[in-house]
Design an enzyme around this catalytic site. Sequence first.
Site, PDB file in Angstrom:
ATOM      1  N   LYS A 117      60.652  31.989  26.336  1.00 45.27           N
ATOM      2  CA  LYS A 117      61.044  31.132  27.455  1.00 45.27           C
ATOM      3  C   LYS A 117      62.537  30.856  27.445  1.00 45.27           C
ATOM      4  O   LYS A 117      63.154  30.753  28.500  1.00 45.27           O
ATOM      5  CB  LYS A 117      60.260  29.816  27.431  1.00 45.27           C
ATOM      6  CG  LYS A 117      58.807  30.006  27.824  1.00 45.27           C
ATOM      7  CD  LYS A 117      58.124  28.707  28.184  1.00 45.27           C
ATOM      8  CE  LYS A 117      56.701  28.986  28.642  1.00 45.27           C
ATOM      9  NZ  LYS A 117      55.918  27.797  28.836  1.00 45.27           N
TER      10      LYS A 117
ATOM     11  N   LYS B 187      51.813  38.158  30.149  1.00 46.33           N
ATOM     12  CA  LYS B 187      50.591  37.386  30.379  1.00 46.33           C
ATOM     13  C   LYS B 187      50.640  36.743  31.755  1.00 46.33           C
ATOM     14  O   LYS B 187      51.722  36.460  32.286  1.00 46.33           O
ATOM     15  CB  LYS B 187      50.400  36.322  29.296  1.00 46.33           C
ATOM     16  CG  LYS B 187      51.233  35.078  29.470  1.00 46.33           C
ATOM     17  CD  LYS B 187      50.683  33.921  28.621  1.00 46.33           C
ATOM     18  CE  LYS B 187      51.433  32.639  28.988  1.00 46.33           C
ATOM     19  NZ  LYS B 187      50.590  31.493  29.214  1.00 46.33           N
TER      20      LYS B 187
ATOM     21  N   LYS C 287      51.328  30.508  35.043  1.00 47.07           N
ATOM     22  CA  LYS C 287      51.608  29.724  36.235  1.00 47.07           C
ATOM     23  C   LYS C 287      53.090  29.422  36.379  1.00 47.07           C
ATOM     24  O   LYS C 287      53.541  28.988  37.422  1.00 47.07           O
ATOM     25  CB  LYS C 287      50.772  28.454  36.265  1.00 47.07           C
ATOM     26  CG  LYS C 287      51.007  27.465  35.144  1.00 47.07           C
ATOM     27  CD  LYS C 287      50.122  26.240  35.368  1.00 47.07           C
ATOM     28  CE  LYS C 287      49.320  25.885  34.128  1.00 47.07           C
ATOM     29  NZ  LYS C 287      50.171  25.417  33.037  1.00 47.07           N
TER      30      LYS C 287
END
Length: 345
Positions: free
Chosen positions: A121, A211, A214
């Site tokens: 991230k 993956k 959301k």
Amino acid sequence: MGMTKPVILTGLRANNDLHIGNYLGALLPLIDLAKAKGEDYQINLFVPDLHSFTTPIDHGQLQRNIYDNLRVYVAAGLPLDNPNVHIYRQSFIPAHSELTWILDCFTGMGEMARMTQYKDKSTKLSEDRISVGLFNYPVLMAADILLYRASYVPVGDDQSQHVEFARDIATRLNNQFGELFTVPKPVKEQHTFFGKDQGLRIRDLGDPTKKMSKSDETGKGVIFMTDAPDVARKKIMSATTDSLSGIGYDYATQPGVSNLLDLLTLLSGRTHDDVLQEYQGAAQYGPLKAAVADAVVAFLTDFQQRLQSVDGSVIEAKLLTSEATMREQAENVLSAVQSAVGLRP
Ligand code: ADP
Ligand code: TRP
């Protein structure tokens, strides 16, 4: 404290709508157990609202997202009438934040910096947009788990490392201060408990090397639980496969097709072998895609019907009772820790 049941606990960040990866990876294992063995366990399904803005969000949407997620929990089958089942918002129980600070002081910078999810991230953000919260959120997650003495924590594959960290930090403090925490079961043992051989990682339909998430801005490769069935069908039909000459189950060489095979297995209730037997070796991808699309449409249609009829006032009432009970449980553990580290006499 009286008799205690083993605790199963999970949370899903309320930063966006939930998708079928969240549902299959985290929600369904817990709800299946709540339905089948709800008498034997304490079951905590909470909203980690403090985790919602480890990466930037629209804060004006957060309240709505929290309630939308709670409604999804109920529509997915969480039995709210079972007194062993608890739903709560993390930020309504101050012990989460308080324990996090204490655990922070026993956590190494290197330990957090090595977390795969942090590395993934943070590479997507510029230096000053990587928050300290993103860096140490596994510590908050450990507090979430340890405050309720949870043994089983159903999560997708991407969160296994964080569950391992919860075990590490619990063991570390137990060694230094005596038996403060229940150490969650090793991740392998958890898979066995939930009847799986490994952690689940549903892939993005457009880029099956990633993956399904959301946090993905475009949402094109993500099937949201609230997607209109015909929109979901289109997403499946245009899923990226590969240019090999037939259907095979191998994530290394055919991640897109393998993902579709897994989705079909999970959503149709058929066994993996049964699905493979029908499709493995077939030259055309079309029939597989159509079967997955049908399964997704059937699943969403049924789910959304139940979502329509969720009664918000039942959720509100359950939140109040759960949050009172959970506050008490969490404060028990927190005060033992406060005493152990010398903050209390
Ligand atoms: P997201 O990455 O979509 O924002 P979260 O990080 O809030 O989702 O994850 C909530 C739960 O859903 C976690 O237990 C996580 O492991 C699980 N999960 C998320 N994405 C997937 C996926 N693609 N496959 C399986 N489980 C997933
Ligand atoms: N960190 C998890 C995620 O991003 C959500 C979460 C927060 C969680 N606290 C938890 C999951 C405790 C299981 C247990 O997906």
